[in-house]
Design a protein around this motif. Structure first.
Motif, PDB file in Angstrom:
ATOM      1  N   ALA A   2       2.050  10.376  -9.186  1.00 33.23           N
ATOM      2  CA  ALA A   2       2.724  10.682 -10.442  1.00 33.23           C
ATOM      3  C   ALA A   2       3.989  11.492 -10.184  1.00 33.23           C
ATOM      4  O   ALA A   2       4.021  12.364  -9.314  1.00 33.23           O
ATOM      5  N   ALA A  81       2.051  10.792 -15.769  1.00 35.27           N
ATOM      6  CA  ALA A  81       2.757   9.556 -15.414  1.00 35.27           C
ATOM      7  C   ALA A  81       3.180   8.873 -16.709  1.00 35.27           C
ATOM      8  O   ALA A  81       2.379   8.191 -17.345  1.00 35.27           O
ATOM      9  N   ALA A 194      -7.236   8.296 -11.054  1.00 31.29           N
ATOM     10  CA  ALA A 194      -6.086   7.729 -10.347  1.00 31.29           C
ATOM     11  C   ALA A 194      -5.698   6.371 -10.938  1.00 31.29           C
ATOM     12  O   ALA A 194      -4.510   6.061 -11.103  1.00 31.29           O
ATOM     13  N   LYS A 195      -6.691   5.565 -11.285  1.00 28.74           N
ATOM     14  CA  LYS A 195      -6.411   4.261 -11.893  1.00 28.74           C
ATOM     15  C   LYS A 195      -5.776   4.423 -13.275  1.00 28.74           C
ATOM     16  O   LYS A 195      -4.897   3.641 -13.663  1.00 28.74           O
ATOM     17  N   TRP A 196      -6.215   5.437 -14.031  1.00 28.90           N
ATOM     18  CA  TRP A 196      -5.636   5.701 -15.346  1.00 28.90           C
ATOM     19  C   TRP A 196      -4.153   6.017 -15.223  1.00 28.90           C
ATOM     20  O   TRP A 196      -3.319   5.471 -15.958  1.00 28.90           O
ATOM     21  N   LEU A 197      -3.809   6.866 -14.259  1.00 33.74           N
ATOM     22  CA  LEU A 197      -2.403   7.211 -14.072  1.00 33.74           C
ATOM     23  C   LEU A 197      -1.588   6.015 -13.593  1.00 33.74           C
ATOM     24  O   LEU A 197      -0.387   5.919 -13.870  1.00 33.74           O
ATOM     25  N   ALA A 198      -2.245   5.100 -12.888  1.00 34.56           N
ATOM     26  CA  ALA A 198      -1.552   3.920 -12.367  1.00 34.56           C
ATOM     27  C   ALA A 198      -1.434   2.799 -13.387  1.00 34.56           C
ATOM     28  O   ALA A 198      -0.841   1.759 -13.096  1.00 34.56           O
ATOM     29  N   GLY A 199      -2.031   2.987 -14.598  1.00 30.55           N
ATOM     30  CA  GLY A 199      -1.858   1.996 -15.653  1.00 30.55           C
ATOM     31  C   GLY A 199      -3.078   1.178 -15.984  1.00 30.55           C
ATOM     32  O   GLY A 199      -2.957   0.137 -16.647  1.00 30.55           O
ATOM     33  N   SER A 200      -4.281   1.616 -15.568  1.00 30.86           N
ATOM     34  CA  SER A 200      -5.502   0.885 -15.896  1.00 30.86           C
ATOM     35  C   SER A 200      -5.626   0.683 -17.404  1.00 30.86           C
ATOM     36  O   SER A 200      -5.205   1.518 -18.204  1.00 30.86           O
TER      37      SER A 200
END
Length: 210
Positions: A2, A81, A194-200
């Protein structure tokens, strides 16, 4: 990774977390409802797992019955993010109740791990998953004595076993396997963050571990 968040985002997220604790413990239910994402808000606790609107309703019912659960906050960190964030906030959960006729206090120390999203310009909590690090039980009257059932105590992880013991004795159904300081459950939570911040598409599986 992020990118650094603007100062105003970090301040707003910290205020969001603080408002949760203040308004929930004060029974300010109308304002408490505003901290949650209006569609996707989800709360996991030892004694409750479900949509935020249902958590608000059962919390209000318990508050009106005199259930004593209070929260105190400590250090805070947020990874942001864009319009999403993961916030971690040191906290204690304090519950007072009778166990086998003896008034006790349980203090559980851990972190609130919050999946946050900006909704219509304001930060909201999409999913809250506490991390339970350690807890203790004390009798309120130092002259009183209480013998705990080791079989019941041993059903729950070390991070919240005394809290679970009190809540079970009080009639709550307590969920086992919630995240602690270490172990697979908390690692899964970090991976979902981590997946949430990456756009999951979702903030993890709220039914994980059932």
């Amino acid at each position: 990774m992020a990118t650094p968040a603007p100062a105003e985002d970090r301040t707003a997220i910290r205020q969001l977390v603080e408002n949760w604790a203040i308004w929930r413990d004060a029974g300010d239910w109308d304002r408490f409802a505003t901290v949650w994402h209006p569609v996707d808000g989800w709360m996991t606790a030892t004694w409750f797992q479900g949509p935020a609107r249902d958590f608000i309703a059962v919390s209000r019912e318990g508050f009106d019955r005199g259930v004593s659960i209070l929260h105190f906050l400590g250090g805070h960190s947020a990874d942001v993010a864009g319009d999403r964030a993961i916030a971690q906030t040191k906290m204690t959960i304090n519950q007072r109740a009778e166990v086998d006729g003896v008034l006790v206090d349980v203090v559980c120390t851990g972190r609130f791990y919050d999946f946050c999203a900006r909704h219509e310009g304001a930060w909201t909590i999409v999913r809250r998953q506490p991390i339970y690090e350690k807890d203790r039980l004390d009798v309120v009257d130092p002259g009183a004595s209480l013998a705990l059932d080791p079989e019941l105590l041993g059903r729950f992880p070390a991070g919240y076993r005394h809290l679970a013991y009190l809540q079970t004795k009080a009639g709550f159904t307590v969920k086992a396997g919630l995240p602690g300081l270490t172990g697979p459950a908390v690692q899964q939570l970090y991976d979902e963050g981590a997946k949430w911040l990456a756009g999951s598409a979702t903030a993890g599986d709220p039914h994980a571990g059932e």
